[in-house]
Scaffold this motif. Structure first.
Motif, PDB file in Angstrom:
ATOM      1  N   GLY A  96      -1.467  -7.849  -7.534  1.00  0.00           N
ATOM      2  CA  GLY A  96      -1.304  -6.633  -6.725  1.00  0.00           C
ATOM      3  C   GLY A  96      -1.985  -5.441  -7.359  1.00  0.00           C
ATOM      4  N   ALA A  97      -1.804  -5.275  -8.667  1.00  0.00           N
ATOM      5  CA  ALA A  97      -2.442  -4.154  -9.362  1.00  0.00           C
ATOM      6  C   ALA A  97      -3.962  -4.268  -9.300  1.00  0.00           C
ATOM      7  CB  ALA A  97      -1.971  -4.101 -10.809  1.00  0.00           C
ATOM      8  N   LEU A  98      -4.480  -5.478  -9.489  1.00  0.00           N
ATOM      9  CA  LEU A  98      -5.933  -5.668  -9.443  1.00  0.00           C
ATOM     10  C   LEU A  98      -6.495  -5.454  -8.038  1.00  0.00           C
ATOM     11  CD1 LEU A  98      -6.347  -8.689 -11.873  1.00  0.00           C
ATOM     12  CD2 LEU A  98      -6.900  -6.287 -12.290  1.00  0.00           C
ATOM     13  N   PHE A  99      -5.771  -5.896  -7.013  1.00  0.00           N
ATOM     14  CA  PHE A  99      -6.209  -5.633  -5.640  1.00  0.00           C
ATOM     15  C   PHE A  99      -6.226  -4.141  -5.362  1.00  0.00           C
ATOM     16  CE2 PHE A  99      -5.094 -10.083  -4.205  1.00  0.00           C
ATOM     17  CZ  PHE A  99      -6.368 -10.391  -3.755  1.00  0.00           C
ATOM     18  N   LEU A 100      -5.201  -3.429  -5.812  1.00  0.00           N
ATOM     19  CA  LEU A 100      -5.134  -1.980  -5.601  1.00  0.00           C
ATOM     20  C   LEU A 100      -6.287  -1.265  -6.302  1.00  0.00           C
ATOM     21  CD1 LEU A 100      -3.687   0.492  -4.483  1.00  0.00           C
ATOM     22  CD2 LEU A 100      -2.243   0.469  -6.524  1.00  0.00           C
ATOM     23  N   ILE A 101      -6.530  -1.599  -7.552  1.00  0.00           N
ATOM     24  CA  ILE A 101      -7.627  -0.974  -8.305  1.00  0.00           C
ATOM     25  C   ILE A 101      -8.972  -1.300  -7.668  1.00  0.00           C
ATOM     26  CG2 ILE A 101      -8.848  -1.016 -10.520  1.00  0.00           C
ATOM     27  CD1 ILE A 101      -6.037  -1.441 -11.821  1.00  0.00           C
ATOM     28  N   GLN A 139     -13.630   0.174  -4.307  1.00  0.00           N
ATOM     29  CA  GLN A 139     -14.421  -0.163  -3.126  1.00  0.00           C
ATOM     30  C   GLN A 139     -14.510   1.028  -2.173  1.00  0.00           C
ATOM     31  OE1 GLN A 139     -15.879  -3.218  -2.765  1.00  0.00           O
ATOM     32  NE2 GLN A 139     -16.855  -2.596  -0.880  1.00  0.00           N
ATOM     33  N   ILE A 140     -13.413   1.743  -2.004  1.00  0.00           N
ATOM     34  CA  ILE A 140     -13.410   2.931  -1.142  1.00  0.00           C
ATOM     35  C   ILE A 140     -14.338   3.999  -1.717  1.00  0.00           C
ATOM     36  CG2 ILE A 140     -11.992   4.851  -0.295  1.00  0.00           C
ATOM     37  CD1 ILE A 140      -9.642   2.790  -0.182  1.00  0.00           C
ATOM     38  N   LEU A 164     -13.028  -2.536   3.894  1.00  0.00           N
ATOM     39  CA  LEU A 164     -12.673  -3.587   2.941  1.00  0.00           C
ATOM     40  C   LEU A 164     -11.832  -3.014   1.804  1.00  0.00           C
ATOM     41  CD1 LEU A 164     -13.017  -6.558   2.156  1.00  0.00           C
ATOM     42  CD2 LEU A 164     -15.062  -5.888   0.900  1.00  0.00           C
ATOM     43  N   GLY A 165     -12.187  -1.850   1.311  1.00  0.00           N
ATOM     44  CA  GLY A 165     -11.415  -1.203   0.250  1.00  0.00           C
ATOM     45  C   GLY A 165     -10.012  -0.849   0.690  1.00  0.00           C
ATOM     46  N   VAL A 166      -9.881  -0.339   1.902  1.00  0.00           N
ATOM     47  CA  VAL A 166      -8.558   0.001   2.424  1.00  0.00           C
ATOM     48  C   VAL A 166      -7.701  -1.257   2.549  1.00  0.00           C
ATOM     49  CG1 VAL A 166      -7.329   0.848   4.479  1.00  0.00           C
ATOM     50  CG2 VAL A 166      -9.277   2.131   3.569  1.00  0.00           C
ATOM     51  N   LEU A 167      -8.292  -2.344   3.045  1.00  0.00           N
ATOM     52  CA  LEU A 167      -7.543  -3.601   3.168  1.00  0.00           C
ATOM     53  C   LEU A 167      -7.110  -4.135   1.799  1.00  0.00           C
ATOM     54  CD1 LEU A 167      -9.536  -5.428   5.990  1.00  0.00           C
ATOM     55  CD2 LEU A 167      -7.236  -4.442   6.125  1.00  0.00           C
ATOM     56  N   MET A 168      -8.011  -4.066   0.823  1.00  0.00           N
ATOM     57  CA  MET A 168      -7.673  -4.536  -0.522  1.00  0.00           C
ATOM     58  C   MET A 168      -6.584  -3.666  -1.137  1.00  0.00           C
ATOM     59  SD  MET A 168     -11.445  -5.541  -1.965  1.00  0.00           S
ATOM     60  CE  MET A 168     -10.901  -5.874  -3.617  1.00  0.00           C
TER      61      MET A 168
END
Length: 173
Positions: A37-42, A47-48, A66-70
């Motif tokens: 979760g932390a890695l997806f958020l970072i 990406q954003i 893609l960044g917002v989804l991640m």
């Protein structure tokens, strides 16, 4: 300290952590989910930022979406770790089933070679493992990721120890 000694110590440490993780698979699964979760958020935040700082000739919509989804996925894993465990276990299940099916199909293309049986057995075992996980999904959800991490730590530790002894043996020549 010699390089082989460093690898030996790292391998022993990895083996010890592997045993610890296999003794506490539920907490390890929770740790894997939280880390994911932390890695997806970072990754989503980066990406954003990359989407907004891209040049004018670049489309900004896809990287930002893609960044917002991640980032959303990361926040979801961090807020609801049990749902994250379910999602990641389902992902492992799908990957095992898909790779097993692909190997089964490939094995029949190798029917006239000596590689047929190993490929067939490998694919069948992956499909059977996926079926076992699906049949025991509730129990597998809370421990599967921890078990996989523990096994990987054990294999990693064994590999590092073998590499250390190999380096020691070849350095005396």
């Amino acid at each position: 300290m010699k390089e082989w000694v460093k690898l030996l110590l790292l391998g022993a440490l990895s083996l010890a952590f592997g045993v610890f993780v296999l003794g506490n698979t539920v907490m390890a699964t929770l740790a894997v989910t939280t880390l994911a979760g932390a890695l997806f958020l970072i990754s989503g935040v980066f990406q954003i930022v990359a989407g907004f700082t891209g040049g004018p000739d670049r489309s900004r919509v896809f990287p930002v979406v893609l960044g917002v989804l991640m980032a959303f996925l990361g926040i979801s894993f961090l807020i609801n770790p049990l749902q994250g465990m379910i999602s990641l276990t389902l992902l492992v299940l799908i990957l095992l089933a898909a790779s097993g099916i692909v190997r089964l199909i490939m094995s029949f293309r190798m029917k006239t070679t000596r590689f047929f049986w190993p490929m067939l057995i490998s694919g069948a075992l992956s499909v059977l493992l996926a079926a076992y996980i699906m049949a025991n999904f509730a129990a597998a959800t809370v421990s599967l990721l921890g078990i996989l991490m523990g096994i990987e730590l054990l294999f990693n530790g064994a590999g590092l120890i073998v590499m250390a002894f190999f380096m020691r043996a070849t350095s005396h020549r």
